[in-house]
Design a protein around this motif. Structure first.
Motif, PDB file in Angstrom:
ATOM      1  N   LEU A 137       0.928  -1.231   0.019  1.00  0.00           N
ATOM      2  CA  LEU A 137      -0.135  -0.076   0.025  1.00  0.00           C
ATOM      3  C   LEU A 137       0.930   1.207   0.058  1.00  0.00           C
ATOM      4  N   PHE A 138       2.037   1.111   0.640  1.00  0.00           N
ATOM      5  CA  PHE A 138       2.878   2.243   0.619  1.00  0.00           C
ATOM      6  C   PHE A 138       3.572   2.553  -0.655  1.00  0.00           C
ATOM      7  N   ARG A 139       3.662   1.833  -1.423  1.00  0.00           N
ATOM      8  CA  ARG A 139       4.289   1.775  -3.019  1.00  0.00           C
ATOM      9  C   ARG A 139       3.037   2.179  -3.741  1.00  0.00           C
ATOM     10  N   THR A 159       0.418   3.884  -3.120  1.00  0.00           N
ATOM     11  CA  THR A 159       0.113   5.495  -2.586  1.00  0.00           C
ATOM     12  C   THR A 159       1.170   6.416  -3.037  1.00  0.00           C
ATOM     13  N   CYS A 160       2.447   5.863  -3.327  1.00  0.00           N
ATOM     14  CA  CYS A 160       3.373   6.703  -3.478  1.00  0.00           C
ATOM     15  C   CYS A 160       3.172   7.884  -4.622  1.00  0.00           C
ATOM     16  N   TYR A 161       3.646   8.974  -4.309  1.00  0.00           N
ATOM     17  CA  TYR A 161       3.255  10.019  -5.233  1.00  0.00           C
ATOM     18  C   TYR A 161       3.946   9.843  -6.481  1.00  0.00           C
ATOM     19  N   TYR A 162       5.164   9.064  -6.717  1.00  0.00           N
ATOM     20  CA  TYR A 162       5.803   8.693  -7.905  1.00  0.00           C
ATOM     21  C   TYR A 162       4.905   7.811  -8.623  1.00  0.00           C
ATOM     22  N   TYR A 163       4.745   6.733  -7.920  1.00  0.00           N
ATOM     23  CA  TYR A 163       3.845   5.571  -8.763  1.00  0.00           C
ATOM     24  C   TYR A 163       2.396   6.057  -9.202  1.00  0.00           C
ATOM     25  N   LEU A 168      -3.668   8.155   2.707  1.00  0.00           N
ATOM     26  CA  LEU A 168      -3.203   7.589   3.786  1.00  0.00           C
ATOM     27  C   LEU A 168      -1.556   7.344   3.703  1.00  0.00           C
ATOM     28  N   HIS A 169      -1.128   7.973   2.564  1.00  0.00           N
ATOM     29  CA  HIS A 169       0.222   7.590   2.354  1.00  0.00           C
ATOM     30  C   HIS A 169       1.206   7.796   3.570  1.00  0.00           C
ATOM     31  N   ARG A 170       1.145   9.032   3.888  1.00  0.00           N
ATOM     32  CA  ARG A 170       2.087   9.527   5.147  1.00  0.00           C
ATOM     33  C   ARG A 170       2.193   8.475   6.428  1.00  0.00           C
ATOM     34  N   LEU A 219      16.894   4.326   0.959  1.00  0.00           N
ATOM     35  CA  LEU A 219      16.862   5.511  -0.002  1.00  0.00           C
ATOM     36  C   LEU A 219      15.608   5.740  -0.602  1.00  0.00           C
ATOM     37  N   TYR A 220      14.758   4.884  -0.945  1.00  0.00           N
ATOM     38  CA  TYR A 220      13.488   5.037  -1.365  1.00  0.00           C
ATOM     39  C   TYR A 220      12.651   5.644  -0.220  1.00  0.00           C
ATOM     40  N   SER A 221      12.740   5.139   0.920  1.00  0.00           N
ATOM     41  CA  SER A 221      11.834   5.596   2.090  1.00  0.00           C
ATOM     42  C   SER A 221      12.247   6.853   2.449  1.00  0.00           C
ATOM     43  N   SER A 225      13.751   9.240   0.803  1.00  0.00           N
ATOM     44  CA  SER A 225      13.369  10.311  -0.031  1.00  0.00           C
ATOM     45  C   SER A 225      11.940  10.437  -0.374  1.00  0.00           C
ATOM     46  N   CYS A 226      11.113   9.823   0.591  1.00  0.00           N
ATOM     47  CA  CYS A 226       9.632   9.851   0.334  1.00  0.00           C
ATOM     48  C   CYS A 226       9.355  11.407   0.594  1.00  0.00           C
ATOM     49  N   HIS A 227       8.463  11.923   0.066  1.00  0.00           N
ATOM     50  CA  HIS A 227       7.660  13.478   0.155  1.00  0.00           C
ATOM     51  C   HIS A 227       7.328  13.349   1.643  1.00  0.00           C
ATOM     52  N   SER A 228       6.557  12.363   2.241  1.00  0.00           N
ATOM     53  CA  SER A 228       6.284  12.378   3.749  1.00  0.00           C
ATOM     54  C   SER A 228       7.479  12.567   4.690  1.00  0.00           C
ATOM     55  N   ARG A 230      15.511  12.712  -6.285  1.00  0.00           N
ATOM     56  CA  ARG A 230      15.938  11.278  -6.963  1.00  0.00           C
ATOM     57  C   ARG A 230      15.018  10.358  -6.270  1.00  0.00           C
ATOM     58  N   HIS A 231      13.807  10.824  -6.089  1.00  0.00           N
ATOM     59  CA  HIS A 231      12.737   9.644  -5.642  1.00  0.00           C
ATOM     60  C   HIS A 231      12.364   8.681  -6.868  1.00  0.00           C
ATOM     61  N   MET A 232      12.323   9.213  -7.826  1.00  0.00           N
ATOM     62  CA  MET A 232      11.805   8.372  -8.831  1.00  0.00           C
ATOM     63  C   MET A 232      12.930   7.233  -9.226  1.00  0.00           C
TER      64      MET A 232
HETATM   65  S1  FES Z   1       7.117   6.638  -1.061  1.00  0.00           S
HETATM   66 FE1  FES Z   1       6.999   7.625  -2.907  1.00  0.00          FE
HETATM   67  S2  FES Z   1       6.329   9.669  -2.396  1.00  0.00           S
HETATM   68 FE2  FES Z   1       6.517   8.544  -0.579  1.00  0.00          FE
END
Ligand code: FES
Length: 250
Positions: free
Chosen positions: A83-85, A87-91, A129-131, A176-178, A180-183, A217-219
């Motif tokens: 669900l985290f992935r 709801t990720c803004y990039y995905y 719910l992403h954050r 790094l993915y976690s 670099s998240c916007h949250s 570099r989140h993407m």
């Molecule tokens: S994991 Fe991509 S914006 Fe939070």
């Protein structure tokens, strides 16, 4: 009357995109995502070959085995990261474009016929719910790092195999993915009116600048981590099933 060209027309952006094959990026992204999602689902359903000696597949970590659960143990732990992935803004951008063509690309007309409600109605309102999913999936990182440490112990002695490096690369990519998240960026620097008002807010400003560097570099980290999770599972699976032998480096 002289027509005033729009900013897009002046820069040639719109003309370029009309000429360009705008569908290539959504198609490539869509095929990539569909391949990785299909593999991860297949691997989660297997329920075996996720453990090879001291190597544990990240799709099964933390490993929870209980008698009353008759299905693959991956299903006990995978929902928050999935669900985290999702709801990720990039995905969201990637799969809205690739799977819903909504919109298919920048400067390409909408194909929808119904009214636009954005993410204000069910089910897309749940993207908000992403954050909270970010906070939840942060709890997975210590387990993944402990798997890396565990992957350096062979019969009670320190060692490094190819599998150790595979798990290390994967956990680094996921970290790094976690972070670099916007949250994450909001967590360290959000809800502040003044960055210079106290020593604490100045510290937060420094952390926010670091988070912003990663965020840019989140993407890249999104793709790296998805590929590395599936690759690490595949490596452990191949070793566990005897198709390949792990190579000890140290
Ligand atoms: S994991 Fe991509 S914006 Fe939070």
């Amino acid at each position: 009357m002289v027509a005033v060209p729009s900013e897009l027309e002046r820069t040639g952006f719109a003309a370029t995109h009309r000429r360009d094959a705008w569908w290539v990026a959504p198609l490539v992204q869509g095929v990539g995502l569909a391949t990785l999602i299909s593999y991860a689902n297949w691997a989660a359903f297997q329920g075996r070959n996720y453990l090879a000696g001291n190597y544990l597949s990240p799709l099964y970590s933390p490993l929870i085995i209980v008698d009353w659960f008759p299905f693959s143990p991956a299903f006990l732990i995978l929902m928050p990261p999935v669900l985290f992935r999702a709801t990720c803004y990039y995905y969201r951008k990637a799969y809205y474009r690739s799977f819903f063509l909504d919109p298919p690309a920048c400067a390409v007309s909408e194909m929808r016929r119904t009214g636009y409600r954005g993410e204000t109605a069910f089910p897309f309102v749940l993207q908000n719910l992403h954050r909270y999913l970010f906070y939840l999936t942060l709890c997975y990182l210590p387990f993944l790092w402990s798997d890396v440490v565990h992957a350096t112990i062979f019969d009670g002695h320190f060692g490094v195999g190819v599998g150790t490096l595979v798990l290390l690369a994967n956990t680094t990519a996921l970290t790094l993915y976690s972070f670099s998240c916007h949250s994450a960026r909001h967590l360290v620097g959000g809800s502040l009116d003044c960055f210079s008002c106290s020593a604490f807010t100045q510290q937060r400003h420094r952390a926010w600048k670091g988070a912003s560097l990663l965020n840019a570099r989140h993407m890249l980290f999104a793709w790296m981590s998805f590929v590395s999770v599936c690759s690490a599972d595949l490596y452990v699976r191949l070793v566990a099933s005897g198709v390949i032998t792990d190579l000890r480096l140290i």
